[in-house]
Design a protein around this motif. Structure first.
Motif, PDB file in Angstrom:
ATOM      1  N   MET A 162       0.852  -1.161   0.000  1.00 35.09           N
ATOM      2  CA  MET A 162       0.000   0.000   0.000  1.00 35.09           C
ATOM      3  C   MET A 162       0.905   1.234   0.000  1.00 35.09           C
ATOM      4  SD  MET A 162      -2.928   1.262   2.728  1.00 35.09           S
ATOM      5  CE  MET A 162      -3.886  -0.208   2.553  1.00 35.09           C
ATOM      6  N   LYS A 163       0.463   2.257  -0.676  1.00 29.09           N
ATOM      7  CA  LYS A 163       1.232   3.489  -0.804  1.00 29.09           C
ATOM      8  C   LYS A 163       0.872   4.490   0.293  1.00 29.09           C
ATOM      9  CE  LYS A 163       3.167   2.130  -4.591  1.00 29.09           C
ATOM     10  NZ  LYS A 163       4.454   1.522  -4.474  1.00 29.09           N
ATOM     11  N   VAL A 164       1.806   5.377   0.599  1.00 27.17           N
ATOM     12  CA  VAL A 164       1.601   6.438   1.585  1.00 27.17           C
ATOM     13  C   VAL A 164       0.361   7.256   1.231  1.00 27.17           C
ATOM     14  CG1 VAL A 164       2.569   8.625   2.415  1.00 27.17           C
ATOM     15  CG2 VAL A 164       4.017   6.582   2.286  1.00 27.17           C
ATOM     16  N   SER A 165       0.145   7.502  -0.048  1.00 25.38           N
ATOM     17  CA  SER A 165      -0.986   8.323  -0.489  1.00 25.38           C
ATOM     18  C   SER A 165      -2.340   7.752  -0.063  1.00 25.38           C
ATOM     19  CB  SER A 165      -0.961   8.497  -2.005  1.00 25.38           C
ATOM     20  OG  SER A 165      -1.021   7.241  -2.651  1.00 25.38           O
ATOM     21  N   ALA A 166      -2.403   6.446   0.177  1.00 24.83           N
ATOM     22  CA  ALA A 166      -3.667   5.817   0.564  1.00 24.83           C
ATOM     23  C   ALA A 166      -4.093   6.176   1.985  1.00 24.83           C
ATOM     24  CB  ALA A 166      -3.561   4.304   0.430  1.00 24.83           C
ATOM     25  N   LEU A 167      -3.138   6.522   2.847  1.00 21.12           N
ATOM     26  CA  LEU A 167      -3.468   6.786   4.252  1.00 21.12           C
ATOM     27  C   LEU A 167      -3.246   8.228   4.691  1.00 21.12           C
ATOM     28  CD1 LEU A 167      -2.081   3.648   6.111  1.00 21.12           C
ATOM     29  CD2 LEU A 167      -4.412   4.107   5.337  1.00 21.12           C
ATOM     30  N   MET A 168      -2.557   9.014   3.879  1.00 23.66           N
ATOM     31  CA  MET A 168      -2.225  10.378   4.305  1.00 23.66           C
ATOM     32  C   MET A 168      -3.477  11.239   4.422  1.00 23.66           C
ATOM     33  SD  MET A 168      -0.578  12.019   0.885  1.00 23.66           S
ATOM     34  CE  MET A 168      -1.598  12.433  -0.530  1.00 23.66           C
ATOM     35  N   THR A 169      -3.367  12.261   5.258  1.00 24.72           N
ATOM     36  CA  THR A 169      -4.444  13.230   5.428  1.00 24.72           C
ATOM     37  C   THR A 169      -4.181  14.401   4.490  1.00 24.72           C
ATOM     38  OG1 THR A 169      -4.686  12.605   7.738  1.00 24.72           O
ATOM     39  CG2 THR A 169      -5.577  14.749   7.094  1.00 24.72           C
ATOM     40  N   VAL A 197       1.653  17.731  -0.178  1.00 27.72           N
ATOM     41  CA  VAL A 197       0.286  17.319  -0.516  1.00 27.72           C
ATOM     42  C   VAL A 197      -0.486  16.705   0.643  1.00 27.72           C
ATOM     43  CG1 VAL A 197       0.756  17.021  -2.974  1.00 27.72           C
ATOM     44  CG2 VAL A 197       1.083  15.083  -1.410  1.00 27.72           C
ATOM     45  N   GLY A 198       0.215  16.373   1.739  1.00 29.20           N
ATOM     46  CA  GLY A 198      -0.486  15.739   2.844  1.00 29.20           C
ATOM     47  C   GLY A 198       0.423  15.512   4.028  1.00 29.20           C
ATOM     48  N   VAL A 199      -0.142  14.859   5.031  1.00 29.06           N
ATOM     49  CA  VAL A 199       0.593  14.494   6.236  1.00 29.06           C
ATOM     50  C   VAL A 199       0.204  13.065   6.592  1.00 29.06           C
ATOM     51  CG1 VAL A 199       0.965  14.987   8.682  1.00 29.06           C
ATOM     52  CG2 VAL A 199       0.596  16.869   7.077  1.00 29.06           C
ATOM     53  N   LEU A 200       1.197  12.257   6.888  1.00 25.31           N
ATOM     54  CA  LEU A 200       0.961  10.900   7.359  1.00 25.31           C
ATOM     55  C   LEU A 200       1.362  10.863   8.824  1.00 25.31           C
ATOM     56  CD1 LEU A 200       0.185   7.951   6.573  1.00 25.31           C
ATOM     57  CD2 LEU A 200       2.645   7.555   6.295  1.00 25.31           C
ATOM     58  N   SER A 201       0.394  10.608   9.677  1.00 21.76           N
ATOM     59  CA  SER A 201       0.703  10.555  11.108  1.00 21.76           C
ATOM     60  C   SER A 201       0.788   9.106  11.558  1.00 21.76           C
ATOM     61  CB  SER A 201      -0.361  11.298  11.925  1.00 21.76           C
ATOM     62  OG  SER A 201      -1.544  10.538  11.991  1.00 21.76           O
ATOM     63  N   ILE A 202       1.456   8.917  12.650  1.00 22.83           N
ATOM     64  CA  ILE A 202       1.555   7.575  13.207  1.00 22.83           C
ATOM     65  C   ILE A 202       0.153   7.075  13.588  1.00 22.83           C
ATOM     66  CG2 ILE A 202       1.963   8.124  15.630  1.00 22.83           C
ATOM     67  CD1 ILE A 202       4.313   6.016  15.385  1.00 22.83           C
ATOM     68  N   ASP A 203      -0.745   8.005  13.933  1.00 20.03           N
ATOM     69  CA  ASP A 203      -2.131   7.632  14.232  1.00 20.03           C
ATOM     70  C   ASP A 203      -2.826   7.057  12.998  1.00 20.03           C
ATOM     71  OD1 ASP A 203      -1.585   8.606  16.735  1.00 20.03           O
ATOM     72  OD2 ASP A 203      -2.774  10.433  16.512  1.00 20.03           O
ATOM     73  N   ASP A 204      -2.479   7.568  11.800  1.00 19.99           N
ATOM     74  CA  ASP A 204      -3.042   7.017  10.561  1.00 19.99           C
ATOM     75  C   ASP A 204      -2.637   5.547  10.402  1.00 19.99           C
ATOM     76  OD1 ASP A 204      -4.132   9.522   9.838  1.00 19.99           O
ATOM     77  OD2 ASP A 204      -2.280  10.096   8.819  1.00 19.99           O
ATOM     78  N   LEU A 205      -1.383   5.255  10.749  1.00 22.19           N
ATOM     79  CA  LEU A 205      -0.909   3.873  10.651  1.00 22.19           C
ATOM     80  C   LEU A 205      -1.580   2.984  11.689  1.00 22.19           C
ATOM     81  CD1 LEU A 205       2.902   4.419   9.996  1.00 22.19           C
ATOM     82  CD2 LEU A 205       1.079   4.039   8.335  1.00 22.19           C
ATOM     83  N   PHE A 206      -1.756   3.510  12.901  1.00 20.54           N
ATOM     84  CA  PHE A 206      -2.448   2.746  13.938  1.00 20.54           C
ATOM     85  C   PHE A 206      -3.884   2.431  13.508  1.00 20.54           C
ATOM     86  CE2 PHE A 206       0.438   4.578  17.378  1.00 20.54           C
ATOM     87  CZ  PHE A 206       1.146   3.392  17.523  1.00 20.54           C
ATOM     88  N   ALA A 207      -4.579   3.430  12.980  1.00 16.08           N
ATOM     89  CA  ALA A 207      -5.973   3.223  12.547  1.00 16.08           C
ATOM     90  C   ALA A 207      -6.044   2.163  11.457  1.00 16.08           C
ATOM     91  CB  ALA A 207      -6.573   4.544  12.060  1.00 16.08           C
ATOM     92  N   ASP A 208      -5.098   2.212  10.507  1.00 16.74           N
ATOM     93  CA  ASP A 208      -5.076   1.220   9.444  1.00 16.74           C
ATOM     94  C   ASP A 208      -4.797  -0.173  10.006  1.00 16.74           C
ATOM     95  OD1 ASP A 208      -5.019   0.398   6.582  1.00 16.74           O
ATOM     96  OD2 ASP A 208      -2.929  -0.054   7.073  1.00 16.74           O
ATOM     97  N   ALA A 209      -3.814  -0.270  10.895  1.00 18.62           N
ATOM     98  CA  ALA A 209      -3.475  -1.567  11.486  1.00 18.62           C
ATOM     99  C   ALA A 209      -4.662  -2.139  12.273  1.00 18.62           C
ATOM    100  CB  ALA A 209      -2.253  -1.436  12.382  1.00 18.62           C
ATOM    101  N   LEU A 210      -5.328  -1.288  13.033  1.00 17.17           N
ATOM    102  CA  LEU A 210      -6.494  -1.751  13.806  1.00 17.17           C
ATOM    103  C   LEU A 210      -7.639  -2.185  12.901  1.00 17.17           C
ATOM    104  CD1 LEU A 210      -6.474   0.781  16.768  1.00 17.17           C
ATOM    105  CD2 LEU A 210      -5.939  -1.665  16.834  1.00 17.17           C
ATOM    106  N   GLN A 211      -7.847  -1.457  11.802  1.00 19.34           N
ATOM    107  CA  GLN A 211      -8.904  -1.844  10.864  1.00 19.34           C
ATOM    108  C   GLN A 211      -8.585  -3.191  10.225  1.00 19.34           C
ATOM    109  OE1 GLN A 211     -11.994  -0.366  10.184  1.00 19.34           O
ATOM    110  NE2 GLN A 211     -12.194  -2.393   9.304  1.00 19.34           N
ATOM    111  N   ARG A 212      -7.331  -3.400   9.877  1.00 17.45           N
ATOM    112  CA  ARG A 212      -6.926  -4.678   9.284  1.00 17.45           C
ATOM    113  C   ARG A 212      -7.108  -5.821  10.288  1.00 17.45           C
ATOM    114  NH1 ARG A 212      -3.195  -4.268   4.663  1.00 17.45           N
ATOM    115  NH2 ARG A 212      -3.217  -2.097   4.014  1.00 17.45           N
ATOM    116  N   LEU A 213      -6.765  -5.559  11.536  1.00 24.07           N
ATOM    117  CA  LEU A 213      -6.948  -6.561  12.580  1.00 24.07           C
ATOM    118  C   LEU A 213      -8.436  -6.880  12.759  1.00 24.07           C
ATOM    119  CD1 LEU A 213      -5.633  -8.334  14.711  1.00 24.07           C
ATOM    120  CD2 LEU A 213      -5.752  -6.401  16.281  1.00 24.07           C
TER     121      LEU A 213
END
Length: 150
Positions: A1-8, A108-124
């Motif tokens: 998955m690319k950074v662009s998929a999760l960035m704000t 173009v955006g910001v990727l926060s560690i919270d974005d990664l946590f949210a993605d990981a939790l959704q996948r779980l």
């Protein structure tokens, strides 16, 4: 998955001439934990709520303190087209919580560690749903138990 998929997007920016108070008000209005400090199209630094507390309030800085005195530099960035693994590596290596995201030299955006946590939790959660449902069916007896083959 690319950074662009999760960035704000879009990133919340403030001029390098802004004050700490102006940046804090903007953070509150936009419900974000950081702003990108820019001079025109150039990213000068990142100002997080923690920077305001540690470098501002704790040091008795005034509300009219320039954001350039409180911001974090140098800025670690990532490309929108990079794989998320690159972002994970940057977070571990640099001990940061937010990554400004660039595409073709533009912020173009910001990727926060919270974005990664949210993605990981959704996948779980996506994985746990079917497993939980299967276990529930086995406990209630609504699903026949597997048979052993001879």
């Amino acid at each position: 998955m690319k950074v662009s998929a999760l960035m704000t997007t879009p990133p919340v920016t403030v001029s390098h001439q802004a004050t700490a108070a102006e940046a804090a008000v903007l953070m509150a209005e936009e419900a974000v934990g950081c702003v990108m400090i820019t001079e025109g199209d150039i990213l000068c630094g990142v100002l997080a709520d923690r920077d305001i507390v540690v470098r501002g309030v704790a040091q008795a800085a005034r509300p009219d303190e320039p954001v350039t005195r409180l911001m974090s530099t140098p800025v670690v960035t990532v490309s929108a087209s990079e794989d998320l693994d690159v972002a994970y590596q940057l977070y571990r290596r640099e001990d940061i919580r937010r990554l400004p995201v660039f595409d073709s030299g533009r912020l173009v955006g910001v990727l926060s560690i919270d974005d990664l946590f949210a993605d990981a939790l959704q996948r779980l959660a996506d994985l746990l749903g079917p497993v939980s449902w299967s276990a529930l069916r086995e406990q209630t007896g609504s699903c026949p138990r597997p048979r052993s083959l001879p």
